[in-house]
Design a protein around this motif. Structure first.
Motif, mmCIF file in Angstrom:
data_model
loop_
_atom_site.group_PDB
_atom_site.id
_atom_site.type_symbol
_atom_site.label_atom_id
_atom_site.label_comp_id
_atom_site.label_asym_id
_atom_site.label_seq_id
_atom_site.Cartn_x
_atom_site.Cartn_y
_atom_site.Cartn_z
ATOM 1 N N UNK A 117 0.849 -1.193 0.000
ATOM 2 C CA UNK A 117 0.000 0.000 0.000
ATOM 3 C C UNK A 117 0.885 1.244 0.000
ATOM 4 N N UNK A 118 0.929 1.922 -1.150
ATOM 5 C CA UNK A 118 1.733 3.143 -1.219
ATOM 6 C C UNK A 118 1.213 4.161 -0.215
ATOM 7 N N UNK A 119 2.166 4.954 0.328
ATOM 8 C CA UNK A 119 1.734 6.055 1.189
ATOM 9 C C UNK A 119 1.046 7.089 0.315
ATOM 10 N N UNK A 120 -0.135 7.509 0.728
ATOM 11 C CA UNK A 120 -0.872 8.483 -0.074
ATOM 12 C C UNK A 120 -1.276 9.676 0.785
ATOM 13 N N UNK A 121 -1.550 10.764 0.123
ATOM 14 C CA UNK A 121 -1.924 11.979 0.842
ATOM 15 C C UNK A 121 -3.364 11.855 1.341
ATOM 16 N N UNK A 122 -3.718 12.776 2.226
ATOM 17 C CA UNK A 122 -5.076 12.768 2.778
ATOM 18 C C UNK A 122 -6.114 12.952 1.681
ATOM 19 N N UNK A 123 -5.835 13.834 0.749
ATOM 20 C CA UNK A 123 -6.852 14.098 -0.286
ATOM 21 C C UNK A 123 -6.924 12.962 -1.296
ATOM 22 N N UNK A 124 -5.844 12.236 -1.479
ATOM 23 C CA UNK A 124 -5.913 11.048 -2.318
ATOM 24 C C UNK A 124 -6.716 9.949 -1.630
ATOM 25 N N UNK A 125 -6.608 9.920 -0.320
ATOM 26 C CA UNK A 125 -7.254 8.842 0.431
ATOM 27 C C UNK A 125 -8.759 9.026 0.565
ATOM 28 N N UNK A 126 -9.164 10.277 0.737
ATOM 29 C CA UNK A 126 -10.580 10.529 1.023
ATOM 30 C C UNK A 126 -11.554 9.841 0.054
ATOM 31 N N UNK A 127 -11.309 9.939 -1.242
ATOM 32 C CA UNK A 127 -12.260 9.294 -2.162
ATOM 33 C C UNK A 127 -12.319 7.777 -2.003
ATOM 34 N N UNK A 128 -11.270 7.188 -1.446
ATOM 35 C CA UNK A 128 -11.288 5.735 -1.207
ATOM 36 C C UNK A 128 -12.148 5.378 0.003
ATOM 37 N N UNK A 157 -8.163 -4.625 15.707
ATOM 38 C CA UNK A 157 -9.254 -5.546 15.414
ATOM 39 C C UNK A 157 -9.088 -6.272 14.095
ATOM 40 N N UNK A 158 -8.603 -5.549 13.092
ATOM 41 C CA UNK A 158 -8.544 -6.181 11.767
ATOM 42 C C UNK A 158 -7.626 -5.431 10.829
ATOM 43 N N UNK A 159 -7.217 -6.154 9.798
ATOM 44 C CA UNK A 159 -6.445 -5.547 8.729
ATOM 45 C C UNK A 159 -7.326 -5.540 7.488
ATOM 46 N N UNK A 160 -7.447 -4.379 6.895
ATOM 47 C CA UNK A 160 -8.329 -4.251 5.739
ATOM 48 C C UNK A 160 -7.575 -3.574 4.602
ATOM 49 N N UNK A 161 -7.639 -4.186 3.431
ATOM 50 C CA UNK A 161 -7.006 -3.606 2.253
ATOM 51 C C UNK A 161 -7.700 -2.313 1.865
ATOM 52 N N UNK A 162 -6.929 -1.459 1.240
ATOM 53 C CA UNK A 162 -7.457 -0.146 0.872
ATOM 54 C C UNK A 162 -8.710 -0.273 -0.005
ATOM 55 N N UNK A 163 -8.693 -1.238 -0.873
ATOM 56 C CA UNK A 163 -9.832 -1.353 -1.793
ATOM 57 C C UNK A 163 -11.088 -1.848 -1.082
ATOM 58 N N UNK A 164 -10.915 -2.475 0.064
ATOM 59 C CA UNK A 164 -12.075 -2.978 0.811
ATOM 60 C C UNK A 164 -12.499 -2.048 1.952
ATOM 61 N N UNK A 165 -11.746 -0.961 2.138
ATOM 62 C CA UNK A 165 -11.981 -0.118 3.320
ATOM 63 C C UNK A 165 -13.374 0.506 3.314
ATOM 64 N N UNK A 166 -13.758 1.063 2.178
ATOM 65 C CA UNK A 166 -15.069 1.713 2.112
ATOM 66 C C UNK A 166 -16.185 0.723 2.437
ATOM 67 N N UNK A 167 -16.100 -0.431 1.846
ATOM 68 C CA UNK A 167 -17.123 -1.442 2.075
ATOM 69 C C UNK A 167 -17.172 -1.900 3.526
ATOM 70 N N UNK A 168 -15.994 -2.067 4.109
ATOM 71 C CA UNK A 168 -15.932 -2.486 5.507
ATOM 72 C C UNK A 168 -16.525 -1.418 6.425
ATOM 73 N N UNK A 169 -16.149 -0.180 6.164
ATOM 74 C CA UNK A 169 -16.674 0.916 6.984
ATOM 75 C C UNK A 169 -18.199 0.990 6.864
ATOM 76 N N UNK A 170 -18.675 0.851 5.649
ATOM 77 C CA UNK A 170 -20.121 0.924 5.426
ATOM 78 C C UNK A 170 -20.842 -0.164 6.222
ATOM 79 N N UNK A 171 -20.253 -1.351 6.232
ATOM 80 C CA UNK A 171 -20.850 -2.473 6.946
ATOM 81 C C UNK A 171 -20.853 -2.231 8.464
ATOM 82 N N UNK A 172 -19.737 -1.716 8.954
ATOM 83 C CA UNK A 172 -19.623 -1.422 10.390
ATOM 84 C C UNK A 172 -20.617 -0.331 10.784
#
Ligand SMILES: [Zn+2]
Lengths: 319, 281
Positions: free
Chosen positions: B56-67, B259-274
């Motif tokens: 997982x490349x280090x990304x800026x806050x604004x790059x991360x937000x849309x993910x 609690x868990x390790x979540x890939x960047x691509x799954x983060x939105x989905x995981x958050x939504x579920x939580x």
């Protein structure tokens, strides 16, 4: 205990050695040097007062770590009575770098927690130089909740170079153990008073220091990073700690100005280590007075004020 | 999907240029981890994650937000705060200036409200490119205000950490931000509202030892370095080599710290579920 002298105390040390010599000479023989000795005593007192009135931040840092400086257990013994030490975090171990227990302050039950350094080499190792592991902070947490459960005021003493940077400490969650204490202390339903008695080393110090009143002894320090660590980052040179100490604003007087400390507690001339008994008397007065004040505040107000106190800290520009 | 776009989300302030941090301009990029040369577009399509080794490349806050948030839902709360060199600390003004130029940010955190899976949240995202994501007065204040906003609006709070720790240049007041942010999250807990903490590479020092480890749920990205003390300090102290994988997210999971390790691509989905769990009465 053998008196140890810091570099800038050397002139005092020389005078005192001379006094000792003359005293020996007098007691062994014919010449009466009483007057001469008296004069030297006066001179050494003057010199000490002078040196201690214009200490640099780095000199203060050294005094805050002075090997003869009273530690938590010394103050507990001198200020409190009926101390019963409690041990262990009920999960992993007992950490001797933090001591906790029940005691009485002028007859009033209080709960006390503090970092503990060692005096001899053996003690130093046993106390891990006052650097706690997570189990130390979790023991402290348990005792904080104990204080709350039995509705006893909490007094904490801060004196640590910092939380221990070790492998096991990381495995067991050093960060979490500190964070948890910050959160719990901020809401603890009893009056909380903190005294920085020596070295306030960063997060490892703060973990015992969210309180209604924060007192700092006159020659104690409190810093986000050690002057040596800061110098190593800024100049790649830890020996420039002198300059770093200046920059960081770490003295009790600085922290009073920055509104982190509520009161600076006077030490005897020459520092607490010169006259531990007097230092404890002065501290006892300050603790009793401040505790009486915060014990008078209704609990919901007290917790609200504690939040606001920490909430206010920070300086920035706002549009 | 719009998530793959490089632009900042529309509702972010317009003062900041788009920024790419570890991934330099050009058609090809080299992975920091496996050193493979990869087609740039492939990395970007893959949430800035190496398709070869999952780094997982280090990304800026604004790059991360849309993910993280629902498309177009992020509304920045600017607060109007900017850092102040109140100690007149060596080189601080210059460091602030160059960080500002590099990131387009006033300090190391973006704060705002958004929706995730339709659920409203208050969210802060730290930016490691701004002075190593260090926490001084502004970072502490913005996080605290976001928590207080969550309490006021009765929403969950999400913090994304990326930080080397407390900011030395603001001395003791940086240390006090640890107490301030932790006290704020304690109030959130008192109000019965959930706090999800997301740890990203790297999360250290005063941030680990305060709000970042206080989440009701703590999630980390794979291989994220997380710790209190830095590995070099530890090595110097204990005078022995550290085990492989030390202070990685996987190490922390094994030791019960997250609690868990979540890939960047799954983060939105995981958050939504939580968040869905918390939204049910
Ligand atoms: Zn790779």
């Amino acid at each position: 205990m053998a008196q140890e002298y810091l570099e800038f105390e050397k002139p005092i040390a020389e005078l005192e050695k001379k006094i000792e010599e003359l005293t020996l000479f007098t007691s062994s023989g014919n010449i009466d040097l009483e007057e001469e000795i008296l004069k030297l005593h006066k001179k050494s007192d003057q010199l000490r007062a002078e040196i201690y009135s214009r200490l640099s931040p780095w000199q203060k840092a050294q005094i805050s770590r002075h090997p003869n400086r009273p530690y938590t257990l010394d103050y507990i013994e001198a200020i409190l009575t009926d101390f019963i030490e409690m041990h262990g975090d009920r999960a992993f171990a007992d950490d001797p770098a933090i001591v906790c227990g029940m005691a009485k302050l002028e007859g009033m039950p209080v709960v006390v927690i503090g970092h503990q350094k060692g005096r001899t080499t053996k003690e130093k190792i046993f106390r891990n130089f006052g650097m706690p592991n997570p189990e130390g902070y979790r023991k402290a947490l348990r005792i904080m909740r104990f204080a709350e459960r039995f509705n006893k005021p909490l007094i904490t003493f801060i004196d640590t170079p910092g939380a221990y940077p070790g492998l096991g400490a990381e495995e067991r969650g050093q960060g979490e153990s500190i964070a948890r204490n910050l959160a719990v202390m901020s809401q603890l339903k009893v009056p909380v008073l903190t005294v920085v008695i020596g070295e306030g080393g960063s997060g490892g110090a703060l973990a015992l220091g969210v309180a209604d009143r924060i007192l700092m002894l006159e020659h104690s320090t409190y810093s986000v990073i050690s002057p040596e660590g800061c110098a190593a980052i800024l100049w790649n040179n830890g020996s420039k700690a002198n300059e770093a100490a200046e920059l960081l604003k770490i003295t009790a007087q600085d922290l009073f100005q920055l509104k982190v400390a509520d009161e600076v507690v006077e030490e005897p001339i020459g520092g607490a280590h010169r006259d531990p008994r007097r230092a404890a008397e002065l501290l006892k007065e300050a603790i009793s007075r401040n505790l009486a004040e915060i014990r008078n505040i209704a609990l919901p107000d007290l917790i609200q004020q504690r939040y606001e106190k920490v909430r206010r800290l920070g300086m920035f520009d706002e549009l | 999907m719009a998530w793959f776009k490089k632009e900042r989300p529309e509702k972010l302030g317009s003062e900041a240029p788009s920024k790419k941090v570890k991934i330099p301009e050009g058609l090809w990029v080299k992975c920091d981890n496996c050193k493979e040369i990869i087609y740039r577009k492939e990395v970007e399509k893959n949430f800035k994650v190496c398709p070869k080794c999952d780094y997982h490349f280090r990304i800026s806050a604004s790059e991360r937000l849309p993910f993280l948030v629902d498309e177009g839902s992020f509304l920045e709360v600017e607060d109007g705060l900017s850092p102040k060199d109140f100690l007149n600390f060596k080189d601080y003004k210059d460091k602030l200036k160059s960080s500002r130029k590099k990131t387009g940010l006033k300090d190391a955190v973006i704060s705002g409200e958004a929706r995730i899976g339709g659920h409203p949240v208050q969210i802060v995202v730290m930016d490691f490119n701004f002075m190593g994501g260090s926490m001084g007065s502004v970072v502490g204040e913005k996080i605290t205000r976001a928590v207080e906003r969550a309490i006021e609006k009765k929403t969950p709070f999400i913090a994304v950490a990326a930080s080397g720790g407390a900011r030395m240049q603001e001395g003791i007041l940086s240390l006090m931000q640890m107490a301030k942010t932790s006290a704020a999250t304690a109030r959130l807990a008192d109000a019965g509202l959930p706090y999800i903490s997301i740890l990203t590479d790297p999360t250290f020092g005063g941030v680990t030892a305060s709000f970042a480890m206080l989440g009701d749920l703590i999630i980390a990205e794979p291989k994220t370095l997380i710790g209190f003390a830095g590995p070099r300090v530890i090595e110097q102290t204990i005078k022995q080599q550290l085990p492989a994988g030390f202070q990685r997210a996987e190490f922390l999971l094994e030791h019960g710290m997250i609690d868990m390790i979540v890939s960047r691509k799954d983060m939105h989905g995981t958050l939504a579920k939580v968040l869905e769990f918390f939204s049910n009465a």
